[in-house]
Design a protein around this motif. Structure first.
Motif, PDB file in Angstrom:
ATOM      1  N   THR A 173       0.839  -1.204   0.000  1.00 41.45           N
ATOM      2  CA  THR A 173       0.000   0.000   0.000  1.00 41.45           C
ATOM      3  C   THR A 173       0.873   1.253   0.000  1.00 41.45           C
ATOM      4  O   THR A 173       0.591   2.217  -0.703  1.00 41.45           O
ATOM      5  N   THR A 174       1.945   1.233   0.768  1.00 42.83           N
ATOM      6  CA  THR A 174       2.863   2.372   0.828  1.00 42.83           C
ATOM      7  C   THR A 174       3.486   2.625  -0.532  1.00 42.83           C
ATOM      8  O   THR A 174       3.529   3.766  -1.007  1.00 42.83           O
ATOM      9  N   SER A 207       0.943   4.079  -2.952  1.00 42.16           N
ATOM     10  CA  SER A 207       0.642   5.481  -2.621  1.00 42.16           C
ATOM     11  C   SER A 207       1.751   6.411  -3.105  1.00 42.16           C
ATOM     12  O   SER A 207       1.485   7.478  -3.650  1.00 42.16           O
ATOM     13  N   LYS A 217       1.564   6.588  -6.950  1.00 40.98           N
ATOM     14  CA  LYS A 217       0.425   7.388  -7.408  1.00 40.98           C
ATOM     15  C   LYS A 217       0.705   8.880  -7.240  1.00 40.98           C
ATOM     16  O   LYS A 217       0.485   9.663  -8.165  1.00 40.98           O
TER      17      LYS A 217
END
Length: 79
Positions: free
Chosen positions: A55-56, A59, A62
């Motif tokens: 997830t990190t 993120s 993105k």
């Protein structure tokens, strides 16, 4: 081509400026250093450990793609 050049430059920075080798992670975790004066953590240095959360990484990707004004590709697309 733009994304390829960004990755090539990142690898150059890791190797030449940060002292990383080909055995170190391409997307390293940040070192957290506690600042007693501000009672907070500073994250200014790179660790030679892998980021443990996908997830990190997503993120970060993105946000970086948006800041560069280019279409987002997930980290696995770089393989």
């Amino acid at each position: 081509e733009d994304i390829q050049q960004i990755v090539i430059e990142w690898v150059r920075i890791l190797k030449e400026d940060k002292g990383f080798s080909l055995n170190d992670p391409l997307f390293p975790a940040l070192l957290g250093e506690y600042d007693a004066k501000t009672s907070s953590f500073k994250r200014e240095q790179l660790s030679k450990e892998h980021i443990t959360s996908t997830t990190t990484v997503r993120s970060i990707f993105k946000a970086a793609f948006e800041a560069a004004g280019i279409e987002y590709f997930n980290p696995h697309s770089l393989r």
